[in-house]
Design an enzyme around this catalytic site. Structure first.
Site, PDB file in Angstrom:
ATOM      1  N   ASP A 147       0.808  -1.276   0.105  1.00  0.00           N
ATOM      2  CA  ASP A 147       0.086  -0.081   0.073  1.00  0.00           C
ATOM      3  C   ASP A 147       0.715   1.316   0.108  1.00  0.00           C
ATOM      4  O   ASP A 147       1.014   1.909  -1.162  1.00  0.00           O
ATOM      5  CB  ASP A 147      -1.178   0.029   0.995  1.00  0.00           C
ATOM      6  CG  ASP A 147      -0.780  -0.125   2.527  1.00  0.00           C
ATOM      7  OD1 ASP A 147       0.352  -0.130   2.717  1.00  0.00           O
ATOM      8  OD2 ASP A 147      -1.767  -0.103   3.263  1.00  0.00           O
ATOM      9  N   GLY A 149       3.838   1.487   0.481  1.00  0.00           N
ATOM     10  CA  GLY A 149       5.118   1.082  -0.305  1.00  0.00           C
ATOM     11  C   GLY A 149       6.348   1.400   0.763  1.00  0.00           C
ATOM     12  O   GLY A 149       7.425   0.989   0.422  1.00  0.00           O
ATOM     13  N   THR A 151       6.631  -0.492   3.562  1.00  0.00           N
ATOM     14  CA  THR A 151       7.182  -1.528   4.143  1.00  0.00           C
ATOM     15  C   THR A 151       8.265  -2.453   2.958  1.00  0.00           C
ATOM     16  O   THR A 151       9.086  -2.849   3.172  1.00  0.00           O
ATOM     17  CB  THR A 151       6.076  -2.837   4.146  1.00  0.00           C
ATOM     18  OG1 THR A 151       5.293  -1.904   5.247  1.00  0.00           O
ATOM     19  CG2 THR A 151       6.238  -3.909   4.804  1.00  0.00           C
ATOM     20  N   PHE A 196      -9.835  -1.199   3.346  1.00  0.00           N
ATOM     21  CA  PHE A 196      -9.255  -2.153   3.809  1.00  0.00           C
ATOM     22  C   PHE A 196      -9.747  -3.568   3.581  1.00  0.00           C
ATOM     23  O   PHE A 196     -10.822  -3.681   3.697  1.00  0.00           O
ATOM     24  CB  PHE A 196      -9.146  -2.106   5.472  1.00  0.00           C
ATOM     25  CG  PHE A 196      -8.115  -2.838   6.088  1.00  0.00           C
ATOM     26  CD1 PHE A 196      -6.811  -2.280   6.250  1.00  0.00           C
ATOM     27  CD2 PHE A 196      -8.286  -4.016   6.792  1.00  0.00           C
ATOM     28  CE1 PHE A 196      -5.831  -3.130   6.671  1.00  0.00           C
ATOM     29  CE2 PHE A 196      -7.372  -4.728   7.205  1.00  0.00           C
ATOM     30  CZ  PHE A 196      -5.939  -4.261   7.174  1.00  0.00           C
ATOM     31  N   ASP A 203      -4.819 -10.287   6.623  1.00  0.00           N
ATOM     32  CA  ASP A 203      -5.571 -10.198   7.654  1.00  0.00           C
ATOM     33  C   ASP A 203      -6.098  -8.917   8.471  1.00  0.00           C
ATOM     34  O   ASP A 203      -5.574  -7.904   7.865  1.00  0.00           O
ATOM     35  CB  ASP A 203      -4.623 -10.923   9.148  1.00  0.00           C
ATOM     36  CG  ASP A 203      -3.652 -10.018   9.413  1.00  0.00           C
ATOM     37  OD1 ASP A 203      -3.192  -9.451   8.556  1.00  0.00           O
ATOM     38  OD2 ASP A 203      -3.358  -9.467  10.621  1.00  0.00           O
TER      39      ASP A 203
HETATM   40  N1  HPA Z   1      -5.774  -5.654   4.234  1.00  0.00           N
HETATM   41  C1  HPA Z   1      -4.844  -6.128   5.137  1.00  0.00           C
HETATM   42  N2  HPA Z   1      -3.568  -6.002   5.097  1.00  0.00           N
HETATM   43  C2  HPA Z   1      -2.998  -4.959   4.694  1.00  0.00           C
HETATM   44  C3  HPA Z   1      -3.993  -4.063   4.077  1.00  0.00           C
HETATM   45  C4  HPA Z   1      -5.253  -4.293   3.870  1.00  0.00           C
HETATM   46  O1  HPA Z   1      -6.187  -3.700   3.234  1.00  0.00           O
HETATM   47  N3  HPA Z   1      -3.218  -2.965   3.555  1.00  0.00           N
HETATM   48  C5  HPA Z   1      -1.839  -3.188   4.112  1.00  0.00           C
HETATM   49  N4  HPA Z   1      -1.720  -4.415   4.854  1.00  0.00           N
HETATM   50 MG    MG Z   2      -1.442  -7.963   8.304  1.00  0.00          MG
END
Ligand code: HPA
Ligand code: MG
Length: 227
Positions: A147, A149, A151, A196, A203
């Site tokens: 998302d 980026g 990470t 989300f 998860d």
């Molecule tokens: N869902 C689950 N884990 C995530 C998300 C998401 O939308 N975005 C970043 N990690």
């Molecule tokens: Mg997670």
């Protein structure tokens, strides 16, 4: 007649199937899902079968680009385990049934950066797997979702320190977020809106990994599993 999955054609730049912001998802009662999640979900956002079909094509693209060189598949746990497993399974199928062949090793790295539906600032690499096996290798990092980026960026610099010959990234989902770092995987399954999503190993506080479709979590689902 009702509209189907609202998608644009796959981006020419390899950005994956684009699911537009106005895609409402499929009503839950048109699909089957675990009883224990009733009331916790908004809609089926990407059905399991569509994920599998897209994964099959990604496997072929990866094979076309990387075939005939050994690779180390680096699965990013926990959210990437299902995608990684299915992607590896498809590549194994191509190895059995085509002229190309892509010898693979599989390794794992575990990250944690989310609490509830918010990204925490710091990236935790949990469990110090020895990644010195990556030295001089072609590495395919496999992620469930990218998302912001952030990470991915942190992970790539971590992996680079082990001096692989090449790093490619496959991400099943890439989220359109305002604060995106422009860090784009080389292989993308779907580009999704900023909602989300859970299921298919993704998860919310460790729940919903046991759901096969990718779904949007409901407000009551968020409240129920909040920590
Ligand atoms: N869902 C689950 N884990 C995530 C998300 C998401 O939308 N975005 C970043 N990690
Ligand atoms: Mg997670």
């Amino acid at each position: 007649m009702a509209d189907g999955l609202v998608m644009d054609s796959p981006a020419k730049d390899g950005g994956g199937i684009v699911i537009r912001d106005d895609w409402p998802g499929y009503p839950l009662d048109l699909f089957s899902y675990p009883e224990h999640y009733s009331g916790d979900l908004e809609c089926v956002y990407i059905p399991h079968g569509v994920i599998m079909d897209r994964t099959e094509r990604l496997a072929r693209d990866i094979m076309d680009d990387l075939g005939d060189h050994d690779i180390v598949v680096l699965c990013v746990l926990k959210g990437g385990y299902q995608f990684c497993s299915d992607l590896v399974e498809r590549i194994k199928g191509l190895n059995r049934n085509s002229n190309k062949s892509l010898p693979m090793r599989v390794d794992f790295i575990r990250l944690k950066s989310y609490l509830n539906d918010q990204s925490t600032q710091d990236l935790h690499i949990v469990g110090g797997e020895d990644l010195s096996v990556l030295r001089g290798k072609n590495v395919l990092v496999v992620e469930g979702i990218v998302d912001t980026g952030k990470t991915m960026k942190a992970l790539l610099s971590h992996v680079e320190a082990f001096k692989p010959k090449m790093i490619k990234v496959a991400g099943l989902l890439v989220k359109r977020v305002p604060s995106g770092s422009g860090c784009q995987p080389d292989y993308v399954g779907f580009e999704i809106s900023n909602r989300f999503v859970v299921g298919y190993a993704l998860d919310y506080n460790e729940y919903f990994r046991d759901l096969n479709h990718i779904c949007v979590i409901s407000e009551s689902g968020k409240q129920k599993y909040k920590v």
